[in-house]
Design a protein around this motif. Structure first.
Motif, PDB file in Angstrom:
ATOM      1  N   GLN A  92      37.145 -38.812 -60.647  1.00  0.00           N
ATOM      2  CA  GLN A  92      38.582 -39.458 -60.999  1.00  0.00           C
ATOM      3  C   GLN A  92      39.371 -38.491 -61.627  1.00  0.00           C
ATOM      4  OE1 GLN A  92      37.085 -43.867 -62.229  1.00  0.00           O
ATOM      5  NE2 GLN A  92      37.377 -42.603 -63.928  1.00  0.00           N
ATOM      6  N   ALA A  93      39.484 -38.045 -62.789  1.00  0.00           N
ATOM      7  CA  ALA A  93      40.210 -37.000 -63.373  1.00  0.00           C
ATOM      8  C   ALA A  93      39.349 -36.573 -64.538  1.00  0.00           C
ATOM      9  CB  ALA A  93      41.604 -37.647 -63.809  1.00  0.00           C
ATOM     10  N   PRO A  94      39.843 -35.357 -65.130  1.00  0.00           N
ATOM     11  CA  PRO A  94      39.143 -34.631 -66.018  1.00  0.00           C
ATOM     12  C   PRO A  94      39.561 -35.306 -67.478  1.00  0.00           C
ATOM     13  CG  PRO A  94      40.455 -33.190 -65.093  1.00  0.00           C
ATOM     14  CD  PRO A  94      40.961 -34.498 -64.393  1.00  0.00           C
ATOM     15  N   GLY A  95      38.326 -35.459 -68.145  1.00  0.00           N
ATOM     16  CA  GLY A  95      38.556 -36.027 -69.665  1.00  0.00           C
ATOM     17  C   GLY A  95      39.044 -35.072 -70.498  1.00  0.00           C
ATOM     18  N   ILE A  96      39.122 -35.521 -71.693  1.00  0.00           N
ATOM     19  CA  ILE A  96      39.953 -34.545 -72.761  1.00  0.00           C
ATOM     20  C   ILE A  96      38.743 -33.253 -73.085  1.00  0.00           C
ATOM     21  CG2 ILE A  96      38.759 -35.491 -74.848  1.00  0.00           C
ATOM     22  CD1 ILE A  96      41.794 -35.137 -75.934  1.00  0.00           C
ATOM     23  N   ASN A 138      46.807 -28.955 -66.797  1.00  0.00           N
ATOM     24  CA  ASN A 138      45.811 -28.149 -66.918  1.00  0.00           C
ATOM     25  C   ASN A 138      44.646 -28.379 -65.617  1.00  0.00           C
ATOM     26  OD1 ASN A 138      44.076 -26.001 -67.083  1.00  0.00           O
ATOM     27  ND2 ASN A 138      42.869 -27.254 -68.726  1.00  0.00           N
ATOM     28  N   PRO A 139      45.395 -28.261 -64.481  1.00  0.00           N
ATOM     29  CA  PRO A 139      44.565 -28.794 -63.138  1.00  0.00           C
ATOM     30  C   PRO A 139      43.261 -28.225 -62.988  1.00  0.00           C
ATOM     31  CG  PRO A 139      46.898 -28.261 -62.624  1.00  0.00           C
ATOM     32  CD  PRO A 139      46.580 -27.654 -63.957  1.00  0.00           C
ATOM     33  N   ILE A 140      42.269 -28.841 -63.002  1.00  0.00           N
ATOM     34  CA  ILE A 140      40.814 -28.390 -63.010  1.00  0.00           C
ATOM     35  C   ILE A 140      40.378 -28.839 -61.359  1.00  0.00           C
ATOM     36  CG2 ILE A 140      38.557 -28.744 -63.777  1.00  0.00           C
ATOM     37  CD1 ILE A 140      40.798 -28.067 -66.204  1.00  0.00           C
ATOM     38  N   VAL A 141      39.887 -27.874 -60.822  1.00  0.00           N
ATOM     39  CA  VAL A 141      39.344 -27.738 -59.359  1.00  0.00           C
ATOM     40  C   VAL A 141      38.608 -26.454 -59.242  1.00  0.00           C
ATOM     41  CG1 VAL A 141      41.415 -26.902 -58.351  1.00  0.00           C
ATOM     42  CG2 VAL A 141      40.099 -28.388 -57.205  1.00  0.00           C
ATOM     43  N   GLY A 192      42.729 -37.034 -59.867  1.00  0.00           N
ATOM     44  CA  GLY A 192      43.870 -36.367 -60.535  1.00  0.00           C
ATOM     45  C   GLY A 192      43.275 -35.287 -61.073  1.00  0.00           C
ATOM     46  N   PHE A 193      44.017 -34.155 -60.991  1.00  0.00           N
ATOM     47  CA  PHE A 193      43.748 -32.861 -61.408  1.00  0.00           C
ATOM     48  C   PHE A 193      43.558 -32.659 -62.772  1.00  0.00           C
ATOM     49  CE2 PHE A 193      44.321 -32.398 -56.903  1.00  0.00           C
ATOM     50  CZ  PHE A 193      43.148 -31.412 -56.516  1.00  0.00           C
ATOM     51  N   CYS A 194      44.397 -33.525 -63.713  1.00  0.00           N
ATOM     52  CA  CYS A 194      44.724 -33.088 -65.021  1.00  0.00           C
ATOM     53  C   CYS A 194      44.245 -34.329 -65.956  1.00  0.00           C
ATOM     54  CB  CYS A 194      46.417 -32.882 -65.478  1.00  0.00           C
ATOM     55  SG  CYS A 194      46.886 -31.363 -64.386  1.00  0.00           S
ATOM     56  N   TYR A 195      43.961 -34.176 -66.948  1.00  0.00           N
ATOM     57  CA  TYR A 195      43.733 -35.177 -68.106  1.00  0.00           C
ATOM     58  C   TYR A 195      45.005 -36.063 -68.044  1.00  0.00           C
ATOM     59  CZ  TYR A 195      42.986 -37.772 -72.650  1.00  0.00           C
ATOM     60  OH  TYR A 195      42.939 -38.453 -73.319  1.00  0.00           O
ATOM     61  N   PRO A 196      44.928 -37.425 -67.755  1.00  0.00           N
ATOM     62  CA  PRO A 196      45.823 -38.531 -67.769  1.00  0.00           C
ATOM     63  C   PRO A 196      46.338 -38.884 -69.027  1.00  0.00           C
ATOM     64  CG  PRO A 196      44.057 -39.329 -66.870  1.00  0.00           C
ATOM     65  CD  PRO A 196      43.490 -37.920 -67.351  1.00  0.00           C
ATOM     66  N   GLY A 197      45.536 -38.850 -69.953  1.00  0.00           N
ATOM     67  CA  GLY A 197      45.790 -39.433 -71.343  1.00  0.00           C
ATOM     68  C   GLY A 197      45.037 -40.624 -71.638  1.00  0.00           C
ATOM     69  N   LYS A 198      45.010 -41.191 -72.924  1.00  0.00           N
ATOM     70  CA  LYS A 198      44.118 -42.286 -73.321  1.00  0.00           C
ATOM     71  C   LYS A 198      44.928 -43.801 -72.967  1.00  0.00           C
ATOM     72  CE  LYS A 198      40.322 -41.597 -75.735  1.00  0.00           C
ATOM     73  NZ  LYS A 198      39.047 -41.716 -74.663  1.00  0.00           N
ATOM     74  N   VAL A 201      36.805 -31.908 -70.861  1.00  0.00           N
ATOM     75  CA  VAL A 201      37.005 -30.817 -69.565  1.00  0.00           C
ATOM     76  C   VAL A 201      38.328 -30.324 -69.678  1.00  0.00           C
ATOM     77  CG1 VAL A 201      37.192 -30.900 -67.028  1.00  0.00           C
ATOM     78  CG2 VAL A 201      35.311 -32.126 -68.268  1.00  0.00           C
ATOM     79  N   HIS A 202      39.579 -30.949 -70.096  1.00  0.00           N
ATOM     80  CA  HIS A 202      40.959 -30.432 -70.199  1.00  0.00           C
ATOM     81  C   HIS A 202      40.862 -29.111 -71.096  1.00  0.00           C
ATOM     82  CE1 HIS A 202      45.181 -30.494 -70.544  1.00  0.00           C
ATOM     83  NE2 HIS A 202      45.106 -30.201 -71.889  1.00  0.00           N
ATOM     84  N   LYS A 203      40.172 -29.349 -72.395  1.00  0.00           N
ATOM     85  CA  LYS A 203      40.042 -28.385 -73.222  1.00  0.00           C
ATOM     86  C   LYS A 203      39.349 -27.212 -72.865  1.00  0.00           C
ATOM     87  CE  LYS A 203      40.804 -31.094 -77.205  1.00  0.00           C
ATOM     88  NZ  LYS A 203      40.285 -31.819 -78.514  1.00  0.00           N
ATOM     89  N   THR A 204      38.153 -27.275 -72.166  1.00  0.00           N
ATOM     90  CA  THR A 204      37.440 -26.177 -71.553  1.00  0.00           C
ATOM     91  C   THR A 204      37.423 -25.539 -70.290  1.00  0.00           C
ATOM     92  OG1 THR A 204      35.675 -27.654 -70.453  1.00  0.00           O
ATOM     93  CG2 THR A 204      35.395 -27.061 -73.032  1.00  0.00           C
ATOM     94  N   GLY A 205      38.364 -26.252 -69.510  1.00  0.00           N
ATOM     95  CA  GLY A 205      38.361 -26.016 -68.172  1.00  0.00           C
ATOM     96  C   GLY A 205      37.467 -25.891 -67.130  1.00  0.00           C
ATOM     97  N   VAL A 206      36.332 -26.295 -67.746  1.00  0.00           N
ATOM     98  CA  VAL A 206      35.220 -26.523 -66.864  1.00  0.00           C
ATOM     99  C   VAL A 206      35.015 -28.064 -66.204  1.00  0.00           C
ATOM    100  CG1 VAL A 206      32.697 -26.057 -66.945  1.00  0.00           C
ATOM    101  CG2 VAL A 206      34.057 -24.594 -68.205  1.00  0.00           C
TER     102      VAL A 206
END
Length: 189
Positions: free
Chosen positions: A39-43, A23-26, A83-89, A45-50
Motif C-alpha cells: 500500500q504505502a510506507p507507514g510512519i 521520502n519515496p521508499i522503493v 504510494g511511495f511515501c507515508y500518506p499521513g494518519k 518505514v518513513h523514518k527508517t527508509g527501509v
C-alpha cells in the motif's frame, strides 16, 4: 534502472499532501523475480527508509517463508508500494496511498524487470489496480480466489497486526493459501 530509482526517490509530486514530506521508499533490480506491491510506507518505514521494516513486514516475511536476507535482496524481491511515501494518519489507521504514484512510476519500473515471475498484490488498493475488473467484490473473495490470478498475480490481505480479526475469521487463509504462496516463493528465491 538506477536512473529511474533515483528519479523516484527524488520525486516531490505530491509534497503538498504529505504531512511528513516526501521520502519515496522503493527497491528494485532488473534481476528481480518477485515483486511485492504493497500500500504505502507507514510512519516507522518513513523514518527508517527501509521498506516493510515494521510488524507488518515481519508477518509478510513469515507468510512468504523467506529470510530477511532474501526479502531485502532486490535481485530476488522488488518492493514497490502503491504510494511511495507515508500518506499521513487517518481516523482509523494511515490514509490511503497517494493516487499519483502507481500510474506515474509502476509501468516504467516493471518494464525494467524482465525476469519477474510473480507479483504479490497486497491489500485492496493494489488488487483493484492490478486485477482491475477481475478483482472480486471484497478482499476476502479476491484472496479466496487466488488461483484465478496465478501464475502472474498472488493476492494477499495486508499483514498488519490490525488484521488479526480477519485472520481469525478466515482460517483457510493460513491453512491453504500460505502453503501455496511459500511453495511458489521458495522456487524463485
Amino acid at each position: 534502472m538506477q536512473k529511474l530509482l533515483s528519479e523516484i526517490r527524488s520525486c516531490e509530486l505530491c509534497k503538498a499532501h504529505l504531512p511528513l514530506g516526501p521520502n519515496p521508499i522503493v527497491t528494485a533490480d532488473p534481476a528481480s523475480k518477485i515483486v511485492i506491491i504493497g500500500q504505502a510506507p507507514g510512519i516507522k518505514v518513513h523514518k527508517t527508509g527501509v521498506p516493510w521494516d515494521d510488524p507488518s513486514g515481519k508477518q509478510l516475511r513469515k507468510w512468504l517463508g523467506v529470510s530477511d536476507r532474501d526479502f531485502y535482496d532486490p535481485t530476488k524481491v522488488a518492493l514497490i508500494p502503491m504510494g511511495f511515501c507515508y500518506p499521513g494518519k487517518g481516523k482509523s489507521g494511515d490514509l490511503p496511498p497517494r493516487p499519483e504514484c502507481a500510474p506515474l512510476w509502476h509501468k516504467p519500473l516493471l518494464s525494467k524487470m524482465p525476469n519477474v515471475e510473480l507479483v504479490v498484490v497486497i491489500g485492496m488498493y493494489a488488487q483493484k489496480y492490478y486485477l482491475g475488473s477481475e478483482a472480486k467484490r471484497t478482499l476476502t473473495e479476491t484472496v479466496g480466489a487466488y488461483k484465478t490470478y496465478l501464475p502472474d498475480f498472488f493476492p494477499l490481505p495486508h499483514p498488519s497486526p490490525r488484521n488479526r480479526f480477519w485472520l481469525t475469521k478466515n482460517p483457510w487463509f493460513e491453512e491453504t493459501v500460505i502453503p501455496e504462496l511459500q511453495h511458489r516463493v521458495s522456487k524463485l528465491v
